[in-house]
Write an enzyme that holds these catalytic residues in place. Structure first.
Site, mmCIF file in Angstrom:
data_model
loop_
_atom_site.group_PDB
_atom_site.id
_atom_site.type_symbol
_atom_site.label_atom_id
_atom_site.label_comp_id
_atom_site.label_asym_id
_atom_site.label_seq_id
_atom_site.Cartn_x
_atom_site.Cartn_y
_atom_site.Cartn_z
ATOM 1 N N ASP A 16 0.668 -1.087 0.032
ATOM 2 C CA ASP A 16 0.019 -0.165 -0.063
ATOM 3 C C ASP A 16 0.741 1.300 0.074
ATOM 4 O O ASP A 16 2.097 1.109 0.553
ATOM 5 C CB ASP A 16 -1.015 0.030 1.352
ATOM 6 C CG ASP A 16 -2.210 0.969 1.088
ATOM 7 O OD1 ASP A 16 -2.321 1.403 -0.028
ATOM 8 O OD2 ASP A 16 -3.029 1.017 1.964
ATOM 9 N N ASN A 18 1.184 3.385 -2.897
ATOM 10 C CA ASN A 18 1.673 3.898 -4.296
ATOM 11 C C ASN A 18 1.372 5.422 -4.508
ATOM 12 O O ASN A 18 2.092 6.169 -5.062
ATOM 13 C CB ASN A 18 1.192 2.908 -5.458
ATOM 14 C CG ASN A 18 1.935 1.660 -5.304
ATOM 15 O OD1 ASN A 18 2.763 1.242 -4.298
ATOM 16 N ND2 ASN A 18 1.404 0.520 -5.995
ATOM 17 N N HIS A 33 2.369 3.595 -9.121
ATOM 18 C CA HIS A 33 2.298 2.170 -9.362
ATOM 19 C C HIS A 33 3.091 1.494 -10.009
ATOM 20 O O HIS A 33 3.862 0.412 -9.914
ATOM 21 C CB HIS A 33 0.950 1.622 -10.010
ATOM 22 C CG HIS A 33 -0.151 2.260 -9.277
ATOM 23 N ND1 HIS A 33 -0.566 1.857 -7.833
ATOM 24 C CD2 HIS A 33 -1.549 2.889 -9.780
ATOM 25 C CE1 HIS A 33 -1.587 2.286 -7.754
ATOM 26 N NE2 HIS A 33 -2.270 2.908 -8.431
ATOM 27 N N LEU A 127 10.724 -20.684 -4.464
ATOM 28 C CA LEU A 127 9.997 -19.544 -3.856
ATOM 29 C C LEU A 127 8.549 -19.592 -4.505
ATOM 30 O O LEU A 127 8.439 -19.836 -5.748
ATOM 31 C CB LEU A 127 10.470 -18.030 -4.158
ATOM 32 C CG LEU A 127 9.460 -17.166 -3.725
ATOM 33 C CD1 LEU A 127 9.270 -17.053 -2.155
ATOM 34 C CD2 LEU A 127 9.843 -15.837 -4.068
ATOM 35 N N LEU A 184 -6.856 -5.143 7.414
ATOM 36 C CA LEU A 184 -6.637 -6.273 6.477
ATOM 37 C C LEU A 184 -7.409 -6.143 5.016
ATOM 38 O O LEU A 184 -6.967 -6.643 4.260
ATOM 39 C CB LEU A 184 -7.047 -7.647 6.956
ATOM 40 C CG LEU A 184 -6.421 -7.954 8.235
ATOM 41 C CD1 LEU A 184 -6.841 -9.045 8.892
ATOM 42 C CD2 LEU A 184 -4.683 -8.030 7.951
ATOM 43 N N GLU A 196 1.143 -13.347 12.373
ATOM 44 C CA GLU A 196 1.263 -12.082 13.117
ATOM 45 C C GLU A 196 1.316 -10.868 12.069
ATOM 46 O O GLU A 196 1.294 -11.062 11.068
ATOM 47 C CB GLU A 196 3.099 -12.332 13.351
ATOM 48 C CG GLU A 196 3.459 -13.273 14.342
ATOM 49 C CD GLU A 196 2.690 -13.151 15.844
ATOM 50 O OE1 GLU A 196 2.667 -11.758 16.240
ATOM 51 O OE2 GLU A 196 2.220 -13.659 16.256
HETATM 52 C C1 IPE Z 1 -1.541 0.301 -3.512
HETATM 53 O O1 IPE Z 1 -1.397 1.789 -3.412
HETATM 54 C C2 IPE Z 1 -1.935 -0.470 -4.798
HETATM 55 C C3 IPE Z 1 -3.190 -0.996 -5.076
HETATM 56 C C4 IPE Z 1 -4.124 -0.651 -4.247
HETATM 57 C C5 IPE Z 1 -3.451 -1.053 -6.274
HETATM 58 P P1 IPE Z 1 -2.512 2.852 -3.216
HETATM 59 O O2 IPE Z 1 -2.761 2.980 -4.844
HETATM 60 O O3 IPE Z 1 -3.658 2.044 -2.483
HETATM 61 O O4 IPE Z 1 -1.865 3.827 -2.749
HETATM 62 P P2 IPE Z 1 -2.502 4.977 -1.649
HETATM 63 O O5 IPE Z 1 -3.227 4.223 -0.511
HETATM 64 O O6 IPE Z 1 -3.544 5.548 -2.527
HETATM 65 O O7 IPE Z 1 -1.416 6.032 -1.090
HETATM 66 C C1 IPE Z 2 -5.654 -2.871 -0.133
HETATM 67 O O1 IPE Z 2 -5.227 -1.531 -0.581
HETATM 68 C C2 IPE Z 2 -5.251 -3.553 -1.662
HETATM 69 C C3 IPE Z 2 -4.009 -3.468 -2.230
HETATM 70 C C4 IPE Z 2 -2.970 -3.280 -1.596
HETATM 71 C C5 IPE Z 2 -4.137 -4.244 -3.580
HETATM 72 P P1 IPE Z 2 -6.385 -0.241 -0.590
HETATM 73 O O2 IPE Z 2 -5.381 0.969 -0.742
HETATM 74 O O3 IPE Z 2 -7.319 -0.418 -1.874
HETATM 75 O O4 IPE Z 2 -7.011 -0.557 0.722
HETATM 76 P P2 IPE Z 2 -7.822 0.385 1.385
HETATM 77 O O5 IPE Z 2 -9.307 1.146 0.706
HETATM 78 O O6 IPE Z 2 -7.315 1.509 2.018
HETATM 79 O O7 IPE Z 2 -8.481 -0.255 2.786
HETATM 80 MG MG MG Z 3 -4.009 2.323 -0.447
#
Ligand code: IPE
Ligand code: IPE
Ligand code: MG
Length: 235
Positions: A16, A18, A33, A127, A184, A196
């Site tokens: 998370d 990006n 991304h 892996l 989660l 954990e």
């Molecule tokens: C995680 O990064 C990648 C995906 C969920 C596809 P986000 O795109 O959720 O990045 P933030 O949370 O907006 O910073």
């Molecule tokens: C969770 O991230 C999904 C991925 C990392 C692919 P999100 O950024 O989509 O999740 P929420 O919306 O913050 O819960």
């Molecule tokens: Mg996110």
């Protein structure tokens, strides 16, 4: 540190941050991304050295379909690109790749590439890399439950086997979530029953080998009781 990890540690990462990584640099979210894919390459390379047997990466959730179409298209494109560019390297490194989640909503070409990569890497033993794409733990549980509807007795292990295709779902030992979020988000709810949890402020595109090693070092210090007692032998 490695010697204190279970033989086949299963680490699951909610990648998370990006978008925030990109915004902090005045860049479009999709640049975040793209940088996130580089972080995937780093952790996949580091994982076997750090004692990880299975690595499940949350790349796209069922809920991510709610995002703007342009961002969704880029995420689909990046998975396809990753598969095209990495299959050979994964094969050479002995990495078995599987994609978990729904496949019927993905473009045909992408679904085909996933199948090709899974077949090409099927014999990897270093892996077990699982990419969760169009994934929802609740969907996976409901779909497994529907498959056994009518069966009289289903054990916990038997149900777990239904949750994912080969290789069978293995309990998660450690869930890592980056970017400071502490939830989660419908990821591996069944498999993480005794996992954990490790949360780091690091944004996913900045995550690397040292961060993974740090998370594993913290994990190695945890006492896992599974409901029992650790200071006396089982009665
Ligand atoms: C995680 O990064 C990648 C995906 C969920 C596809 P986000 O795109 O959720 O990045 P933030 O949370 O907006 O910073
Ligand atoms: C969770 O991230 C999904 C991925 C990392 C692919 P999100 O950024 O989509 O999740 P929420 O919306 O913050 O819960
Ligand atoms: Mg996110």
């Amino acid at each position: 540190m490695q010697s204190t990890l279970p033989a086949k540690t299963h680490v699951a990462i909610i990648m998370d941050g990006n978008g925030r990584w990109a915004s902090a640099r005045g860049l479009p979210r999709c640049d975040g991304h793209r940088a996130g894919v580089c972080a995937i390459r780093r952790v996949v390379e580091a994982a076997p050295d750090l004692g990880i047997g299975t690595l499940t990466l949350f790349a796209f959730s069922r809920d991510n379909w709610k995002r703007p179409q342009a961002e969704i298209s880029e995420l689909l494109r990046l998975l396809q690109l990753y598969l095209c560019e990495e299959t050979r390297r994964l094969l050479e490194a002995g990495v078995r790749l599987t994609v978990i989640g729904r496949r019927d909503r993905l473009p045909d070409e992408l679904a085909e590439h996933i199948g090709l990569c899974e077949t090409a890497t099927a014999h990897g033993t270093q892996l077990n890399l699982r990419i969760a794409f169009d994934y929802s733990a609740r969907d996976a549980i409901v779909s497994a439950a529907n498959r056994i509807a009518g069966a009289k007795v289903v054990s916990i292990d038997g149900f777990a086997r239904l949750l994912s295709d080969e290789p069978a779902a293995q309990d998660v030992d450690l869930v890592i979530r980056t970017s400071g979020e502490q939830r989660l988000s419908d990821f591996l709810l069944w498999e993480s029953a005794y996992a954990e949890l490790y949360f780091t402020e690091r944004l996913w595109p900045d995550f690397g080998r040292a961060d993974l090693a740090e998370a594993l070092a913290a994990f190695a210090k945890r006492t896992r009781r599974f409901g029992g007692l650790t200071d006396r032998p089982a009665a």
